[in-house]
Design an enzyme around this catalytic site. Structure first.
Site, PDB file in Angstrom:
ATOM      1  N   CYS A 130      -2.311  -5.908  -0.696  1.00 16.35           N
ATOM      2  CA  CYS A 130      -1.070  -6.363  -1.320  1.00 16.35           C
ATOM      3  C   CYS A 130       0.078  -6.400  -0.311  1.00 16.35           C
ATOM      4  CB  CYS A 130      -0.753  -5.508  -2.545  1.00 16.35           C
ATOM      5  SG  CYS A 130       0.445  -6.310  -3.651  1.00 16.35           S
ATOM      6  N   HIS A 140      -5.572  -5.676  -5.887  1.00 14.56           N
ATOM      7  CA  HIS A 140      -5.692  -4.221  -5.802  1.00 14.56           C
ATOM      8  C   HIS A 140      -7.114  -3.745  -6.115  1.00 14.56           C
ATOM      9  CE1 HIS A 140      -1.445  -3.094  -5.248  1.00 14.56           C
ATOM     10  NE2 HIS A 140      -1.222  -4.262  -5.835  1.00 14.56           N
ATOM     11  N   GLU A 145      -8.507  -1.155  -5.013  1.00 17.14           N
ATOM     12  CA  GLU A 145      -8.557   0.308  -5.101  1.00 17.14           C
ATOM     13  C   GLU A 145      -8.485   0.799  -6.545  1.00 17.14           C
ATOM     14  OE1 GLU A 145      -4.320  -0.516  -5.634  1.00 17.14           O
ATOM     15  OE2 GLU A 145      -5.840  -1.344  -4.299  1.00 17.14           O
TER      16      GLU A 145
END
Length: 272
Positions: free
Chosen positions: A131, A239, A241
């Site tokens: 990001c 994202h 993660e």
């Protein structure tokens, strides 16, 4: 004297790699004010993804800019993760509008992540940027950014949905098309994927060393790699993660990064 210090760092890293299945990885931080103190910190979701998704040992890098010896640091780790953030790259770094409307900003982070990114690429240290991290990589390599892209004609709203639920804000909902036979398509095993989208800015002019790996339906750049990089160097606008434990594509990105980190650790150990 500096060479001796770098040699010591390499020796420490080699010993760690030989004894552990968790090679050290440098992780960027944000500057935050909390409880009357100024902190260098990063959200736990990145650290948990590093440990559980990539199998590495995350080490936080304080946002202290040129007071840090980046050559020494990157002689001590086998990978770098540049995280996302609520702040934006300061537009003065790419000739943009530095008004507060395009903020918030974190100049201390900018001064730290830019040399981290450039030094990692120069030294062939595996690099994953997420990001804001992708945007930092683009600007660090000479590109620029478009701000408030939801206001531009023909561009989708890439911001998070309005919700009190973090799962809803980070929901996987956006289609992307991957470059055939690119680094990312090989990692994911597909040319089409669905990701989450939580950003107001995007790449405008691409940095000279970068190659587009994926785009959204409106043409927004969603992933890049470093052309002719000597090690893993990937940036994604979304994202992974957040869903690394439950989404296969998110997991594959961190697995690929972790594999590259371990290869680097093994090569360095064997070179001694």
């Amino acid at each position: 004297m500096k060479h001796k210090k770098h040699d010591e760092a390499s020796s420490i890293a080699v010993i760690h790699s030989a004894r552990s299945n968790q090679p050290l990885v440098a992780v960027s931080t944000d500057v935050c004010d909390l409880h009357g103190y100024r902190w260098s910190a990063t959200p736990m979701q990145y650290l948990e993804a590093a440990v559980e998704g990539a199998g590495v040992f995350p080490v936080l890098v304080p946002s202290l800019g040129n007071r840090l010896d980046f050559d020494y640091l990157l002689g001590s780790v086998d990978g770098v993760i540049i995280t996302g953030s609520a702040s934006n790259v300061h537009p003065l770094l790419y000739g943009g509008d530095g008004s507060e409307a395009n903020g918030p900003y974190d100049r201390a982070r900018d001064s730290t992540t830019f040399p981290l990114i450039k030094t990692a690429i120069e030294k062939g240290i595996p690099l994953l940027t997420i990001c804001r991290g992708l945007q930092e990589m683009n600007v660090a390599l000479g590109g620029n950014l478009a701000t408030e892209i939801h206001e531009l004609p023909g561009i989708l709203d890439h911001r998070a949905p309005v919700s009190d639920s973090r799962d809803q804000r980070f929901a996987i909902r956006q289609n992307i098309t991957l470059k055939p036979d690119g680094l990312l398509s090989k990692i994911l095993g597909t040319d089409l994927a669905k990701v989450n989208s939580v950003h107001r800015q995007s790449i405008d002019q691409l940095g000279a060393q970068l190659e587009v790996e994926a785009v959204a339906e409106d043409g927004t750049v969603e992933a890049v790699s470093v052309r002719r990089a000597s090690a893993f160097a990937l940036g994604v606008q979304w994202h992974p993660e957040y869903w690394v434990k439950s989404d296969e594509h998110s997991a594959r990105i961190f697995q690929a990064f972790g594999d590259a980190v371990r290869v680097h650790a093994d090569e360095r150990m064997n070179a001694v």
